[in-house]
Each structure stands twice: as structure tokens, then as C-alpha cells.
Design an enzyme around this catalytic site. Structure first.
Site, PDB file in Angstrom:
ATOM      1  N   ASP A   1       0.831  -1.210   0.000  1.00 17.36           N
ATOM      2  CA  ASP A   1       0.000   0.000   0.000  1.00 17.36           C
ATOM      3  C   ASP A   1       0.861   1.255   0.000  1.00 17.36           C
ATOM      4  O   ASP A   1       0.499   2.272  -0.609  1.00 17.36           O
ATOM      5  CB  ASP A   1      -0.893   0.021   1.238  1.00 17.36           C
ATOM      6  CG  ASP A   1      -2.071  -0.927   1.129  1.00 17.36           C
ATOM      7  OD1 ASP A   1      -3.187  -0.511   1.423  1.00 17.36           O
ATOM      8  OD2 ASP A   1      -1.868  -2.095   0.745  1.00 17.36           O
ATOM      9  N   PHE A   2       1.993   1.184   0.687  1.00 22.44           N
ATOM     10  CA  PHE A   2       2.840   2.358   0.813  1.00 22.44           C
ATOM     11  C   PHE A   2       3.734   2.546  -0.404  1.00 22.44           C
ATOM     12  O   PHE A   2       4.445   3.549  -0.498  1.00 22.44           O
ATOM     13  CB  PHE A   2       3.679   2.245   2.088  1.00 22.44           C
ATOM     14  CG  PHE A   2       2.836   2.179   3.330  1.00 22.44           C
ATOM     15  CD1 PHE A   2       2.345   3.316   3.924  1.00 22.44           C
ATOM     16  CD2 PHE A   2       2.480   0.942   3.867  1.00 22.44           C
ATOM     17  CE1 PHE A   2       1.543   3.249   5.054  1.00 22.44           C
ATOM     18  CE2 PHE A   2       1.688   0.859   5.002  1.00 22.44           C
ATOM     19  CZ  PHE A   2       1.212   2.016   5.598  1.00 22.44           C
TER      20      PHE A   2
END
Length: 411
Positions: free
Chosen positions: A181-182
Site C-alpha cells: 500500500d505504501f
């Protein structure tokens, strides 16, 4: 409309509005970057199915609840927040009215979800012909695996990341967090900015199909290329590196205290010997070259650990760096909050959240002409800006708003 606090800085995305249907981390973090740079990002949830991250720990400012999660607050800074029950027949029309005022629409649902709701790209183009829409599916919007569901802990497996995390004689362990996600969020933000620039030049909008799996494969370093060029399948190496020895985390004075050391060159090795006081064991010819150190890595690491365990991580790192050895404290969360480098650069920002109070949030990692871009407000409470958006922005009368609220449209 809630306005950005008085600030003479000219935020580059002022005047851009985003309808943010995305949830969890990958989508909301991407739109947070837009919000911090001046975009009016409106995060859209429902009370029946709020953003999953609103249930994520840690909680502050009271008992666990949708408005007391610091996790949600840390990736939704600067946004307005509304609730809209998209299962209600009157909700889709309201969503389209909102999109008509927007420049960008974001979503990361299972492919086809937005179209089933009547909010697919073609439907939204009818109300805003130059709209930019980005979909951030696990594997993208096309292909045999487009309908697979999962979070970042699953995507890191399909992206090849989990394969490399762990020790060579043990099963893969993964990162333990939604690591991808990052990664995908940064690429998503860049894609949206590119589409905005394209629209500025041409007047045309764009549909962006982002695969979180593909975005995350960039973290594999040269492993994918090694297979492409040499047909070689790399595997887990623990803390070791093929072109460095020693390379790893070494125990220090204190509980769960470590220092990271990387020696790639002969100059690094000579510097390490000097930092340790040039002990007798370091004169062993087996350690004189990188190949020799790699061949005797277990013994090498044990000898170095005997030296590092007499110092705190900071003391060891300071000695090593002063001698010219690449080294760093293996920092915990406590260490990061006390880090003088981060404090000097103003990495942690204090925002006063109406439920959670004031506490440090992550700032952006870069400065614009020496300034830290700051969000105009903390993350929104669930449905905090309903009246503001529906009445002031979309023009509903108070009577219309109350009628829709009574029908459960804003649930």
C-alpha cells in the site's frame, strides 16, 4: 467550505477537487498527498460500511471507534469527509452531482464495482467530460486475475516480495504489514498528477488503470532482472547481501538493541578494523577480501557481534560512521520520535484532531523551497462535512438535506 489556515505559500493543487471513494491505505494515502498540496479531497464512506482503516489500531482519545483511530487519521490528513449510502437508489445521483464539481475520482474496489453502482468511468464522463478517474485494483482492471480480492499482505505475495523476506533455510515470512500500500500510493499520486498535466495541455481527461501488484514489483531491486537476463531465481538471504560482508544487524548494549553495518569495499573493511581497534582476529587472511569474508561470514559476524555488544546502538553507529563505515541505529518507533535529524527537519507535525487531540503525524519526506507542505486540517470525522458538502457545494436546501437524511441516503 472549510478553508486552509492562513498561509502565504501557494499550494500547487489549489482549485483541484477530488472525489475519493478509495479506502484502506493505498488510495487514501495517494489522495492525502494531493490534499496536502492544496486539493480539496472529499473522502466518501458510508456509516454502514465505513473505511476499513477506521477499525485499525492504535486508538487514541477514548474507546475504540471510527473517529478515534490514529491509523486512519495518519493517512487522511487534510481531507473533508462525507457519508453516502451507495446502495440507496437516490445516492448515485448525488454522487454524480459531486463528481460534476470534481477533477479527479479515485477508487480501489474490486474491478466492476463502480460500474455496477452506475459510477463507472463512462457514466461519470457524461456528467464531467474531462474527468480523471483512477482505479487501483489488486491486479488491475484486466486479465484473468482482475477479480481477485485481497489487501497489501496478500499483494506482497503475488508481487514477489514475500518470497525474499526471511532466511534461506526457512519458509518466507513476508513483511507483516500492508507493505505494498505504501508503494502503490506514491505511483498512484504520480499518475494522477501526470493526468492533470495532460488535461491542462489537451483539455482531455483520462482513465487510469493501476495494478497494485505491478506497482509493487519495483521493490524487487535486481532480482527480477537477474531472472530476465540470467535465468537465475534469487531467494531469501536474511540480512546478507551478495556484494557486501559484513552486512546485517548486530547486537548492542541494551534490550533488543541493534546496529546495522554494511561493508562493501576494501576501504570500508579497513575503516571497520580501525573503528574496532584493529583486533587480532581481523588480521586473518580469510577476511582480507570480500570473497573471503563471504566464504566465512558466520565467523565474521560472530566476531563483530562481540565488539558491538559493548556499545549502545548510537555509540556503535557514531564510532563506525566517524571511521567511514556505513552504519546506522536500528531504530524503533521510540527512537524515531527522538531522532534529532527528524526533529531538525520537522518530520512530525502536530494537528489538533477534534476527538484524538493533538499528537504528531507524519509529514511529507521532502521540502519545497525549504518548507514542509502542511495539511489544512486533520483527518475528518465520519460524515463530519455532510451538511457543508451537500448544502453548500451541491446546493441542497435544508429541507432537501433533511429529507434525504431521514431516508438513510447519508447513512
Amino acid at each position: 467550505m472549510t478553508t486552509r489556515r492562513e498561509d502565504p505559500f501557494q499550494y500547487p493543487l489549489t482549485g483541484i477537487r477530488v472525489a475519493d471513494f478509495a479506502w484502506v491505505i493505498a488510495g487514501p494515502l495517494a489522495t492525502q498527498y494531493l490534499a496536502v498540496h492544496g486539493a480539496d479531497v472529499i473522502h466518501i464512506e458510508s456509516r454502514g460500511r465505513p473505511d476499513v482503516l477506521r477499525s485499525g489500531e492504535p486508538f487514541v482519545g477514548g474507546p475504540p471507534g471510527p473517529d478515534s483511530t490514529a491509523y486512519f487519521a495518519n493517512v487522511n490528513q487534510g481531507k473533508r469527509g462525507i457519508t453516502l449510502n451507495l446502495r440507496h437508489p437516490r445516492a448515485v445521483e448525488l454522487a454524480k452531482r459531486l463528481v460534476a464539481t470534481c477533477d479527479v475520482v479515485t477508487e480501489n474496489f474490486t474491478p466492476g464495482t463502480m460500474a455496477k453502482l452506475g459510477l463507472g468511468y463512462e457514466a461519470l464522463r457524461e456528467v464531467r467530460p474531462d474527468i480523471i478517474m483512477i482505479s487501483m485494483g489488486l491486479a488491475g482492471q484486466t486479465g484473468p486475475e482482475r477479480h481477485y480480492k485481497g489487501f497489501g499482505t496478500v499483494i506482497q505475495g503475488s508481487a514477489g516480495i514475500t518470497h525474499f523476506v526471511g532466511w534461506p533455510d526457512r519458509p518466507p515470512v513476508g513483511t507483516g504489514v500492508a507493505y505494498t500500500d505504501f508503494v502503490a500510493s506514491h505511483i498512484a499520486a504520480f499518475a494522477v498528477l501526470s493526468a492533470l498535466e495532460y488535461r491542462r495541455r489537451t483539455g482531455r481527461g483520462q482513465y487510469i488503470d493501476l495494478s497494485q501488484q505491478e506497482a509493487s514489483m519495483y521493490t524487487l531491486d535486481a532480482a527480477l532482472l537477474d531472472y530476465t537476463v540470467n535465468g537465475r531465481v534469487q531467494t531469501r538471504q536474511g540480512n546478507r547481501h551478495p556484494f557486501a560482508a559484513p552486512h546485517g544487524a548486530f547486537p548492542c548494549l541494551g534490550e533488543d538493541a541493534w546496529v546495522a553495518i554494511e561493508v562493501r569495499t576494501d576501504a570500508h573493511w579497513r575503516a571497520l578494523r580501525a573503528a574496532m581497534g584493529d583486533p587480532e582476529w581481523a588480521h586473518d587472511e580469510r577476511f582480507a577480501t570480500l570473497l573471503g569474508r563471504k566464504a566465512n561470514e558466520d565467523e565474521l559476524e560472530a566476531c563483530i557481534a562481540e565488539w558491538t555488544r559493548h556499545f549502545t546502538p548510537q555509540e556503535a553507529a557514531d564510532r563506525l560512521r566517524a571511521a567511514g563505515v556505513p552504519a546506522a541505529v536500528v531504530a524503533s518507533a521510540r527512537d524515531l520520535h527522538a531522532d534529532p535529524q527528524l526533529a531538525y527537519r520537522g518530520h512530525f507535525l502536530n494537528l489538533n484532531h477534534p476527538v484524538q487531540g493533538g499528537f504528531p503525524y507524519d509529514a511529507l519526506a521532502y521540502r519545497l523551497n525549504g518548507r514542509v507542505p502542511t495539511p489544512p486540517r486533520p483527518a475528518p470525522l465520519l460524515g463530519q462535512h455532510n451538511a457543508e458538502v451537500y448544502q453548500e457545494l451541491l446546493g441542497l436546501s435544508r429541507a432537501e438535506y433533511e429529507e434525504l437524511e431521514a431516508e438513510g441516503v447519508f447513512r
